[in-house]
Design a protein around this motif. Structure first.
Motif, PDB file in Angstrom:
ATOM      1  N   TRP A   1       0.862  -1.169   0.000  1.00 41.74           N
ATOM      2  CA  TRP A   1       0.000   0.000   0.000  1.00 41.74           C
ATOM      3  C   TRP A   1       0.901   1.222   0.000  1.00 41.74           C
TER       4      TRP A   1
ATOM      5  N   GLY B   1      -8.252  -6.128   2.937  1.00 45.51           N
ATOM      6  CA  GLY B   1      -9.486  -6.657   2.382  1.00 45.51           C
ATOM      7  C   GLY B   1      -9.447  -8.177   2.391  1.00 45.51           C
TER       8      GLY B   1
ATOM      9  N   GLU C   1      -7.533   8.166   2.230  1.00 46.10           N
ATOM     10  CA  GLU C   1      -8.784   7.562   2.716  1.00 46.10           C
ATOM     11  C   GLU C   1      -9.528   6.850   1.587  1.00 46.10           C
ATOM     12  N   THR C   2      -9.641   7.508   0.444  1.00 47.52           N
ATOM     13  CA  THR C   2     -10.326   6.910  -0.707  1.00 47.52           C
ATOM     14  C   THR C   2      -9.541   5.731  -1.264  1.00 47.52           C
TER      15      THR C   2
ATOM     16  N   GLN D   1      -8.717  -2.109  -0.077  1.00 47.16           N
ATOM     17  CA  GLN D   1      -9.428  -3.145   0.674  1.00 47.16           C
ATOM     18  C   GLN D   1     -10.443  -3.866  -0.198  1.00 47.16           C
ATOM     19  N   LYS D   2     -11.107  -3.119  -1.083  1.00 48.68           N
ATOM     20  CA  LYS D   2     -12.097  -3.723  -1.971  1.00 48.68           C
ATOM     21  C   LYS D   2     -11.441  -4.656  -2.984  1.00 48.68           C
TER      22      LYS D   2
ATOM     23  N   ARG E   1      -9.657   2.545   0.891  1.00 43.38           N
ATOM     24  CA  ARG E   1     -10.932   1.811   0.749  1.00 43.38           C
ATOM     25  C   ARG E   1     -10.918   0.979  -0.530  1.00 43.38           C
ATOM     26  N   LEU E   2     -10.332   1.537  -1.607  1.00 46.95           N
ATOM     27  CA  LEU E   2     -10.262   0.794  -2.868  1.00 46.95           C
ATOM     28  C   LEU E   2      -9.303  -0.390  -2.748  1.00 46.95           C
TER      29      LEU E   2
ATOM     30  N   HIS F   1      -7.127  -4.042   8.594  1.00 47.53           N
ATOM     31  CA  HIS F   1      -6.527  -3.118   7.629  1.00 47.53           C
ATOM     32  C   HIS F   1      -6.675  -3.640   6.194  1.00 47.53           C
TER      33      HIS F   1
END
Length: 171
Positions: free
Chosen positions: A108, A149, A129-130, A136-137, A133-134, A147
């Motif tokens: 990351w 996905g 932040e954005t 993790q998806k 989230r991506l 932390h």
């Protein structure tokens, strides 16, 4: 080194709703996501062959054999202010791209680097932040931490500290 050739099946469509150029990790994911819609057709073009059975691509310890070979894009590096301008790095010209030969090393990006895209360069909405989230998806990670996905299309695994290949690289 003999490069296997691949040709489309004789009954393969010649027109597509979407054409994805490049069958590396990103291209393969984009093509897969687009093809989730059964009402569209997706073509994926890759300059190199399928990686199956090509040991010099699939065996991490043989990556240097790829340099300047038919399986290497051989991109030059941009000159670096602080050195390493002449470093060589194989960029795989096969279906699967560099993920076929680099063990899909994943990390990351640091939050401060991603936040800089938005703050300094105006990439609105592209912040840590954005992006996190991506990430993790996208990933399925065998690390149990919150932390990561755990149900995305990109499967990652942690390599044990005593893995012989990892130990050799660090030495």
């Amino acid at each position: 080194m003999t490069v296997p050739s691949t040709t489309p099946a004789p009954d393969a469509p010649q027109e597509f709703d979407y054409l994805v150029v490049g069958g590396g990790s990103a291209g393969a994911v984009v093509a897969a996501r687009l093809s989730e819609d059964p009402s569209v057709t997706v073509g994926l073009i890759e300059a190199g062959p399928h990686d199956q059975g090509i040991d010099e691509v699939l065996t991490l310890s043989r990556w240097m054999e790829l340099l300047e070979s038919a399986y290497d894009w051989d991109y030059p590096l941009e000159e670096q202010e602080n050195g390493n301008s002449f470093m060589r790095m194989a960029r795989a010209k096969v279906l699967g791209g560099c993920s076929s030969h680099n063990s899909c090393i994943a990390f990351w990006a640091p939050a401060e680097d991603i936040d800089e895209w938005e703050e300094k360069f105006g990439a609105e909405g592209w912040n840590a932040e954005t992006a996190f989230r991506l990430y993790q998806k996208l990933e399925t990670n065998d690390d149990e931490g919150a932390h990561h996905g755990h149900d995305g299309p990109v499967h990652l695994m942690q390599i044990p500290d005593n893995d012989p290949c990892g130990v050799a690289v660090l030495e």
